[in-house]
Write a protein that holds these residues in place. Structure first.
Motif, PDB file in Angstrom:
ATOM      1  N   GLN A 138      65.059  -6.559  19.546  1.00 45.43           N
ATOM      2  CA  GLN A 138      65.970  -6.205  18.466  1.00 45.43           C
ATOM      3  C   GLN A 138      65.297  -6.155  17.101  1.00 45.43           C
ATOM      4  N   GLU A 139      64.291  -7.011  16.889  1.00 43.80           N
ATOM      5  CA  GLU A 139      63.658  -7.055  15.574  1.00 43.80           C
ATOM      6  C   GLU A 139      62.443  -6.139  15.477  1.00 43.80           C
ATOM      7  N   LYS A 140      61.622  -6.083  16.515  1.00 40.11           N
ATOM      8  CA  LYS A 140      60.388  -5.309  16.420  1.00 40.11           C
ATOM      9  C   LYS A 140      60.503  -3.900  16.987  1.00 40.11           C
ATOM     10  N   VAL A 141      61.240  -3.752  18.075  1.00 40.27           N
ATOM     11  CA  VAL A 141      61.284  -2.467  18.759  1.00 40.27           C
ATOM     12  C   VAL A 141      62.448  -1.609  18.261  1.00 40.27           C
ATOM     13  N   PHE A 142      63.680  -2.064  18.502  1.00 43.09           N
ATOM     14  CA  PHE A 142      64.846  -1.264  18.125  1.00 43.09           C
ATOM     15  C   PHE A 142      65.169  -1.346  16.641  1.00 43.09           C
ATOM     16  N   ARG A 143      64.851  -2.475  16.021  1.00 42.58           N
ATOM     17  CA  ARG A 143      65.187  -2.750  14.619  1.00 42.58           C
ATOM     18  C   ARG A 143      66.702  -2.748  14.403  1.00 42.58           C
ATOM     19  N   GLN A 144      67.428  -3.069  15.421  1.00 46.42           N
ATOM     20  CA  GLN A 144      68.884  -3.254  15.368  1.00 46.42           C
ATOM     21  C   GLN A 144      69.301  -3.930  16.666  1.00 46.42           C
ATOM     22  N   ASN A 145      70.506  -4.458  16.706  1.00 45.20           N
ATOM     23  CA  ASN A 145      70.941  -5.152  17.910  1.00 45.20           C
ATOM     24  C   ASN A 145      71.410  -4.170  18.976  1.00 45.20           C
ATOM     25  N   PHE A 146      71.617  -4.672  20.180  1.00 42.75           N
ATOM     26  CA  PHE A 146      71.969  -3.813  21.299  1.00 42.75           C
ATOM     27  C   PHE A 146      73.312  -3.112  21.073  1.00 42.75           C
ATOM     28  N   SER A 147      74.240  -3.814  20.463  1.00 44.07           N
ATOM     29  CA  SER A 147      75.562  -3.228  20.217  1.00 44.07           C
ATOM     30  C   SER A 147      75.455  -2.002  19.320  1.00 44.07           C
ATOM     31  N   SER A 148      74.598  -2.100  18.305  1.00 44.46           N
ATOM     32  CA  SER A 148      74.418  -0.965  17.395  1.00 44.46           C
ATOM     33  C   SER A 148      73.798   0.222  18.117  1.00 44.46           C
ATOM     34  N   LEU A 194      74.193   0.959  21.298  1.00 49.19           N
ATOM     35  CA  LEU A 194      75.240   1.568  22.114  1.00 49.19           C
ATOM     36  C   LEU A 194      76.207   2.378  21.261  1.00 49.19           C
ATOM     37  N   GLU A 195      76.505   1.882  20.082  1.00 49.01           N
ATOM     38  CA  GLU A 195      77.389   2.625  19.177  1.00 49.01           C
ATOM     39  C   GLU A 195      76.741   3.942  18.748  1.00 49.01           C
ATOM     40  N   ALA A 196      75.443   3.909  18.536  1.00 48.54           N
ATOM     41  CA  ALA A 196      74.734   5.110  18.092  1.00 48.54           C
ATOM     42  C   ALA A 196      74.735   6.205  19.151  1.00 48.54           C
ATOM     43  N   MET A 197      74.967   5.831  20.395  1.00 50.83           N
ATOM     44  CA  MET A 197      74.975   6.822  21.469  1.00 50.83           C
ATOM     45  C   MET A 197      76.267   7.630  21.510  1.00 50.83           C
ATOM     46  N   SER A 198      77.310   7.149  20.825  1.00 46.49           N
ATOM     47  CA  SER A 198      78.609   7.851  20.796  1.00 46.49           C
ATOM     48  C   SER A 198      79.127   8.134  22.204  1.00 46.49           C
ATOM     49  N   LEU A 199      79.162   7.096  23.043  1.00 46.09           N
ATOM     50  CA  LEU A 199      79.635   7.257  24.413  1.00 46.09           C
ATOM     51  C   LEU A 199      81.150   7.447  24.437  1.00 46.09           C
ATOM     52  N   ASN A 200      81.629   8.273  25.368  1.00 47.49           N
ATOM     53  CA  ASN A 200      83.077   8.404  25.517  1.00 47.49           C
ATOM     54  C   ASN A 200      83.621   7.237  26.342  1.00 47.49           C
ATOM     55  N   LYS A 259      66.268   3.772  27.232  1.00 45.53           N
ATOM     56  CA  LYS A 259      65.981   5.205  27.148  1.00 45.53           C
ATOM     57  C   LYS A 259      66.339   5.758  25.770  1.00 45.53           C
ATOM     58  N   TRP A 260      67.325   5.157  25.141  1.00 42.29           N
ATOM     59  CA  TRP A 260      67.666   5.558  23.777  1.00 42.29           C
ATOM     60  C   TRP A 260      66.461   5.390  22.861  1.00 42.29           C
ATOM     61  N   TYR A 261      65.775   4.264  23.004  1.00 48.49           N
ATOM     62  CA  TYR A 261      64.587   4.031  22.178  1.00 48.49           C
ATOM     63  C   TYR A 261      63.520   5.090  22.452  1.00 48.49           C
ATOM     64  N   LEU A 262      63.282   5.404  23.723  1.00 55.51           N
ATOM     65  CA  LEU A 262      62.262   6.402  24.058  1.00 55.51           C
ATOM     66  C   LEU A 262      62.600   7.754  23.436  1.00 55.51           C
ATOM     67  N   ASP A 263      63.868   8.140  23.525  1.00 57.15           N
ATOM     68  CA  ASP A 263      64.278   9.424  22.954  1.00 57.15           C
ATOM     69  C   ASP A 263      64.173   9.415  21.427  1.00 57.15           C
ATOM     70  N   GLN A 264      64.546   8.299  20.817  1.00 60.53           N
ATOM     71  CA  GLN A 264      64.460   8.196  19.363  1.00 60.53           C
ATOM     72  C   GLN A 264      63.023   8.335  18.887  1.00 60.53           C
ATOM     73  N   CYS A 265      62.089   7.780  19.641  1.00 57.49           N
ATOM     74  CA  CYS A 265      60.677   7.827  19.239  1.00 57.49           C
ATOM     75  C   CYS A 265      60.140   9.256  19.266  1.00 57.49           C
ATOM     76  N   PHE A 266      60.661  10.074  20.168  1.00 57.92           N
ATOM     77  CA  PHE A 266      60.308  11.489  20.186  1.00 57.92           C
ATOM     78  C   PHE A 266      60.800  12.153  18.906  1.00 57.92           C
ATOM     79  N   ASP A 267      62.031  11.812  18.499  1.00 58.72           N
ATOM     80  CA  ASP A 267      62.596  12.380  17.273  1.00 58.72           C
ATOM     81  C   ASP A 267      61.862  11.879  16.029  1.00 58.72           C
ATOM     82  N   PHE A 268      61.473  10.594  16.038  1.00 66.07           N
ATOM     83  CA  PHE A 268      60.730  10.048  14.891  1.00 66.07           C
ATOM     84  C   PHE A 268      59.476  10.870  14.633  1.00 66.07           C
TER      85      PHE A 268
END
Length: 967
Positions: free
Chosen positions: A357-367, A369-375, A395-404
């Motif tokens: 949460q602090e080094k890799v995602f830089r946010q908590n898991f809940s955030s 999941l919210e960023a994914m906008s799941l139905n 996988k969200w992190y992996l995809d985000q790193c491509f966008d970064f």
């Protein structure tokens, strides 16, 4: 049936040649399949593959098409309106008939795939590249069959071409077969195809072309092109017999193609076309950030790593990405480890949660999941499947790193996911020192044109050699650039038949490239002084070159241009593997070359170089020994009776110990003119264009971890001050480094030298090694040297505990260190302190060392891992406990003895030691003596190398298997 490169009609013959059968010239326009060029209306059998998120942009596709080349637009991850706009742009930019295509990537969402196929069919996109498909889908079959007609001869006319990228034979089997009958029937029942289209489907294969993807950038199965390509070619031929079908599926090659050599290898294997990928990402037209292109331009062939693929994360599928300068590979692989070990996010331990949460995602898991906008339906499915939820977050992190990476987000640069294969590094070396070295001068069309023409040139040369012919003229081509008045000169080699000038021999001396895992906190590169000395011994009567492969990696070009008769290579312990590989390349070029190994490791462990590719090993001071070897070689006499050499004779090792050179003034001044072109790269800390000089040899001390005093047989030998002054007069550069074990062991001599330097009016700035006890015993000597230009002293403090200093026989204590620090600070001589970290240190030991270094208020501290180098007393004491035989790790920064804490924790502690002790306020008083540019250089080098240190633990898993074993 295959109309590829080896057919006679693809070669042009010079009828005027006296030996025309040996003088065939391959034409770039004729490499590969004629049908491929005809079907796609292209100039060359060359394809630029699609890259997701539009990296292979609409501008890229248009630029290639206008040059008569085929490129595919990368649709992965893009919304439908963006893809539709790209189709319109490309079609409006190109006249009818010019080649272009669109890439379709692994359709996990069948609805999205159906919409894309609808779009392609409605806008008449006729060329489709499909990649990462695990099976044929109904939508793909619909695209293939839509508009299928029966030609005048009764065979099918297929308007929609498909090129399938595959890395496994079982997948190729599907694409080489007709569309699956069950899928065809399903489409027919849904009225998505006609009855006539369904009937004709049995007469055609699913694709027109198979692109065999070996070890490539992005998704890869780590396949070898030399095994995979022939396998799928044979499979294709069997399919033709099975279906008794005249339809010929072409088989091309992709993966690792970035130089003429690799392209030539593909065509010689029978590839009908080649496809490039990674090298096109570092061009003007590529739609990725300039930051990424800057990174890619500096990538070497070993600067990539394998990480889990986002789209197939749970299946442990791999993609290949850049590892140079980023943390992403380490973090991505760590995520996979965590996924395999834990069942859910809720079962993660506190340390892992904090790390993620602090080094890799830089946010908590809940955030996340919210960023994914799941139905709601997706959220509900996750509630009952915690493992799936964990995979989705990762996988969200992996995809985000491509966008970064694509966006060039500077705040997340360490997390960039940059798909890339080793072809990028090979290409960078190929175009080094040419116009294309800078990515801003690279265009996809220019790269294609240059690569194809140089491949044809290379094949011409190879075929002539294989046929027994000779090449008597330059094979270098000129390729027209965008401006006809300024042609681009190809970086490819020239073959030159040089003749010996009388008795002069052609001698090439090589400084090997840096070990790829080497870590250096400030990027120190000193000139190859030993080679400059050796060259000086033979330079007068021979043609001598020095190749410093730390900055010039093109050994092949140098061998072809210079055609040496003797090649000598120097090596420290960490260089042994590199040097053996270099000797292998030299012998492959010309087995008659006399190969000579020398340097510190060869002197200490000559047996390591008694191999088939090395003719003779030089031990000790090599100037006179090498000169004697050269003279014997030129006169055709044996040199086996010389002292100071080792060699193999009738299967037995012969080692003749050298005589100690006691008169250093008898040695010639180093031949520095041979390294002039590299001079700007020789640096120490922030100082560039540093010149190394030697005033002494050996050491009077007996530290257990050092072998230098053993090489000098326990002697401390010095040069006369007058000789040193004369050498200094011949040096125009400002920065001088005394490259010796210890300069100040004889105070009277050094005081005399200082006086003579001042009397000669020599004004330089000097670096030197110095022991703390030398400073304490002779403060006035250092005051005098400060007056004439000494401003930096590298002091090996080694340890801050007296028991550790005693254990290595350092013969000093902490009080001596403290007094030396006080004296040097008072004199305003910059201290470059070095300390040793033991492999068995635990966090409390690192913490104690950190506190002591901070207490001593030392600027620029450096830390190395205590390493038992061969030839030392320490090595003999611990060699039975070594954990690796791989000399690459003997670089003073990788533990080669068992550690008390896990390797990743050890390197983390070492990195924190650097970060927490290099305190800016301690350096400020010293930095005022230097320009802002010099300070900026130091800061940037430090930051770059710290990133490398953070990833150091990965080297063990990626480059060497570490097991407890003995040497």
């Amino acid at each position: 049936m295959n109309d590829s490169v080896l057919r006679d009609d693809n070669m042009r013959q010079d009828s005027n040649s006296p030996n025309s059968s040996y003088n065939r010239v391959v034409k770039a326009e004729a490499l590969g399949s004629k049908a491929f060029r005809s079907d796609y209306n292209v100039k060359y059998n060359y394809v630029a593959g699609g890259m997701g998120k539009g990296i292979s942009s609409k501008e890229w596709v248009v630029a290639l098409a206008k040059g008569g080349l085929l490129g595919f637009y990368g649709t992965r991850g893009l919304p439908l309106p963006t893809i539709s706009e790209a189709i319109d742009y490309i079609q409006n930019s190109l006249p009818a008939g010019q080649p272009y295509g669109f890439n379709l990537f692994d359709p996990q969402n069948t609805g999205a795939e159906e919409k894309l196929i609808d779009l392609f069919l409605s806008k008449k996109v006729r060329n489709l590249e499909v990649s990462n498909y695990l099976q044929i889908t109904p939508a793909l079959v619909r695209y293939r069959l839509k508009g299928l007609l029966e030609g005048e001869t009764g065979s099918a006319v297929v308007p929609n071409k498909i090129m399938a990228k595959v890395s496994r034979p079982e997948l190729a089997d599907q694409f080489l077969s007709p569309p699956p009958g069950s899928l065809v029937q399903g489409l027919l029942e849904q009225n998505l195809i006609t009855q006539h289209e369904a009937q004709l489907s049995r007469t055609i294969p699913m694709v027109d072309d198979i692109c065999v993807k070996a070890d490539s950038g992005g998704a890869t199965d780590l396949g070898s092109p030399y095994a995979l390509l022939p396998t799928i070619q044979l499979l294709r031929d069997r399919k033709i017999k099975q279906y008794q079908n005249p339809w010929f599926v072409r088989v091309g090659a992709a993966g690792g193609i970035g130089t003429p050599e690799s392209a030539a290898a593909a065509f010689m294997l029978g590839a009908d076309f080649i496809q490039t990928g990674s090298i096109n990402q570092c061009t003007r037209e590529a739609s990725t950030s300039e930051t990424v292109k800057d990174i890619l331009q500096k990538v070497g062939v070993q600067d990539t790593a394998y990480v889990p693929a986002s789209h197939l994360f749970e299946l442990d599928a791999k993609v290949q990405v850049v590892k140079k300068g980023v943390f992403f590979p380490a973090r991505a692989n760590k995520l996979l480890e965590i996924y395999k070990f834990f069942d859910s996010l809720e079962t993660l331990d506190d340390k892992t949660v904090t790390y993620l949460q602090e080094k890799v995602f830089r946010q908590n898991f809940s955030s996340v999941l919210e960023a994914m906008s799941l139905n709601e339906e997706e959220k509900h499915s996750l509630s009952g499947n915690p493992k799936k939820k964990m995979a989705l977050v990762f996988k969200w992190y992996l995809d985000q790193c491509f966008d970064f990476a694509i966006s060039g987000d500077n705040n997340r640069k360490v997390d960039y996911q940059i798909y890339c294969g080793s072809a990028m590094g090979a290409f960078n070396q190929w175009v080094k020192d040419t116009e294309l070295e800078d990515w801003k001068s690279r265009s996809v069309g220019k790269i294609a044109e240059l690569l194809m023409k140089e491949t044809a040139t290379l094949l011409s040369s190879r075929i002539q050699k294989l046929s027994g012919g000779t090449v008597e003229s330059s094979l270098t081509l000129r390729v027209d650039s965008e401006s006809p008045e300024q042609p681009l000169v190809s970086p490819q080699f020239k073959i030159i038949n040089q003749q010996r000038n009388g008795q002069r021999a052609r001698i090439l001396l090589i400084q090997p490239p840096d070990n790829s895992i080497k870590f250096d906190p400030v990027g120190t590169y000193l000139g190859p002084l030993a080679l400059e000395y050796v060259a000086a011994g033979v330079d007068k009567d021979n043609d001598v070159r020095i190749l410093d492969m730390r900055f010039d990696h093109n050994l092949k070009q140098t061998l072809n241009e210079f055609n040496p008769e003797i090649v000598g290579i120097t090596a420290y312990t960490e260089d042994v593997n590199n040097v053996k590989n270099l000797f292998s390349q030299v012998k492959a070029f010309n087995s008659k070359i006399l190969t000579v190994a020398g340097g510190h490791h060869a002197s200490v462990v000559p047996k390591d170089f008694l191999i088939k590719d090395v003719g003779v090993v030089v031990l000790g001071e090599g100037v006179f020994i090498f000169r004697d070897i050269v003279n014997r070689f030129k006169s055709g006499k044996s040199f086996n009776d010389l002292a100071g050499i080792a060699f193999m004779e009738d299967g037995a090792e012969v080692i003749r110990q050298p005589e100690l050179v006691k008169d250093l003034d008898s040695l010639p001044f180093p031949a520095r003119h041979l390294t002039e072109k590299y001079r700007k790269n020789y640096r120490l800390a922030w100082a560039d264009s540093v010149v190394s000089i030697r005033t002494s040899k050996g050491c009077a001390h007996r530290c257990k971890f050092c072998a230098l005093w053993k090489v000098a047989k326990g002697k401390y030998i010095t040069r006369k001050p007058e000789s040193i002054v004369n050498e200094l007069k011949s040096i125009k550069e400002e920065y001088i480094f005394f490259a010796e074990d210890e300069s100040f062991l004889k105070p009277k001599r050094m005081m005399t030298l200082a006086d003579k330097i001042q009397a000669a009016g020599i004004k330089k700035r000097y670096f030197s090694y110095g022991r703390s006890d030398s400073v304490v015993r002779n403060p006035e000597l250092f005051r005098r040297w400060k007056e004439i230009g000494l401003f930096g002293l590298v002091v090996g403090f080694e340890f801050v505990r007296d028991d550790e200093l005693k254990d290595v026989n350092k013969k000093v204590d902490l009080k001596t260190h403290e007094e030396a620090i006080r004296i040097l600070k008072e004199l305003d001589i910059i201290i470059y302190p070095s300390f040793i970290v033991k492999p068995d240190y635990i966090p409390s030991d690192f913490d104690y060392l950190r506190k002591e270094v901070l207490r001593l208020k030392l600027p620029f501290p450096q830390f190395s891992v205590m390493t038992p180098l061969p030839g030392t007393e320490y090595f003999e004491n611990v060699k039975h406990t070594l954990i690796t035989k791989d000399y690459s790790f003997f670089d003073l920064f990788h533990p080669v003895l068992p550690t008390q804490i896990p390797l990743d924790e050890f390197f983390d502690e070492l990195a924190k030691l650097y970060e927490n002790t290099n305190v800016p306020e301690l350096a400020i008083p010293y930095l005022t003596n230097f320009s802002s540019d010099e300070v900026s250089v130091l800061t940037n080098r430090f930051a770059e190398n710290m990133k490398k240190l953070r990833q150091a633990s990965l080297h063990y898993s990626s480059q060497s298997k570490i097991n407890i074993q003995t040497l």
